[in-house]
Design a protein around this motif. Structure first.
Motif, PDB file in Angstrom:
ATOM      1  N   GLU A  68       0.710  -1.068  -0.178  1.00 43.70           N
ATOM      2  CA  GLU A  68       0.249  -0.082  -0.014  1.00 43.70           C
ATOM      3  C   GLU A  68       0.928   1.210  -0.086  1.00 43.70           C
ATOM      4  N   LEU A  69       0.376   2.509  -0.770  1.00 43.04           N
ATOM      5  CA  LEU A  69       1.237   3.584  -0.804  1.00 43.04           C
ATOM      6  C   LEU A  69      -0.055   4.650  -0.579  1.00 43.04           C
ATOM      7  N   GLU A  70       0.300   5.527   0.055  1.00 42.82           N
ATOM      8  CA  GLU A  70      -0.372   6.738   0.180  1.00 42.82           C
ATOM      9  C   GLU A  70       0.110   8.001  -0.710  1.00 42.82           C
ATOM     10  N   ARG A  71      -0.812   8.320  -1.750  1.00 38.59           N
ATOM     11  CA  ARG A  71      -0.353   9.039  -2.523  1.00 38.59           C
ATOM     12  C   ARG A  71       0.043  10.406  -1.954  1.00 38.59           C
ATOM     13  N   MET A  81       6.037  14.869  -0.146  1.00 35.48           N
ATOM     14  CA  MET A  81       6.500  13.925  -1.571  1.00 35.48           C
ATOM     15  C   MET A  81       7.174  12.692  -1.220  1.00 35.48           C
ATOM     16  N   GLN A  82       8.169  12.612  -0.204  1.00 43.90           N
ATOM     17  CA  GLN A  82       8.439  11.334   0.440  1.00 43.90           C
ATOM     18  C   GLN A  82       9.897  11.110  -0.579  1.00 43.90           C
ATOM     19  N   LEU A  83       9.663  11.418  -1.949  1.00 46.99           N
ATOM     20  CA  LEU A  83      10.897  11.369  -2.934  1.00 46.99           C
ATOM     21  C   LEU A  83      10.363  11.951  -4.231  1.00 46.99           C
ATOM     22  N   GLY A 129       1.825   7.725  -8.263  1.00 45.80           N
ATOM     23  CA  GLY A 129       1.678   8.886  -7.591  1.00 45.80           C
ATOM     24  C   GLY A 129       2.972   9.513  -7.040  1.00 45.80           C
ATOM     25  N   HIS A 130       4.120   8.904  -7.219  1.00 46.39           N
ATOM     26  CA  HIS A 130       5.478   9.651  -7.301  1.00 46.39           C
ATOM     27  C   HIS A 130       5.532  10.922  -7.919  1.00 46.39           C
TER      28      HIS A 130
END
Length: 138
Positions: A68-71, A81-83, A129-130
């Protein structure tokens, strides 16, 4: 002592590793590490880690399975952003060509700053979403 670790690759989490790797392979003209290529038609593709390399031996990208990833909600700071990747092109004409390519590959525009005379750019979100940027610069 003048030795430093060499950055080999940037690792990107993905809920669909192959789809995300294919997006970046097409966008940046990268190649699969031997053994990571897509399977033959009809064969199952159950991967949780893939690596792409630059054709000139440059910086690579790797993709690892995430359930799972939170956009990101950027520019709203609720989910940061995270990255993100920064990439550049030589001029505005090439920026527009790459915008069209990125969108055709499944990217969405998050920010259009092409009217900035100092540094025209687009911020996109990849299919997971990255965020990544393409700007005019060196």
């Amino acid at each position: 002592m003048d030795t430093y670790p060499r950055i080999l690759q940037t690792v990107i989490d993905a809920t669909d590793v192959r789809r995300t790797a294919e997006f970046y392979r097409e966008l940046f003209g990268l190649e699969y590490r031997p053994g990571d290529e897509p399977p033959a038609e009809g064969d199952e593709d159950d991967v949780d880690w893939l690596v792409l390399r630059g054709t000139d031996g440059g910086h690579g990208l790797a993709f690892q399975q995430a359930e799972e990833l939170e956009r990101t909600t950027w520019p709203d700071p609720e989910v940061p952003m995270q990255l993100h990747l920064d990439t550049s092109v030589p001029d505005a004409e090439e920026l527009e060509r790459q915008r069209a390519r990125a969108e055709a590959l499944g990217a969405t525009i998050v920010l259009d700053r092409t009217d900035d005379p100092e540094e025209p750019l687009y911020v996109f979100a990849d299919p997971e979403g990255h965020p990544f940027c393409i700007f005019v610069g060196d």
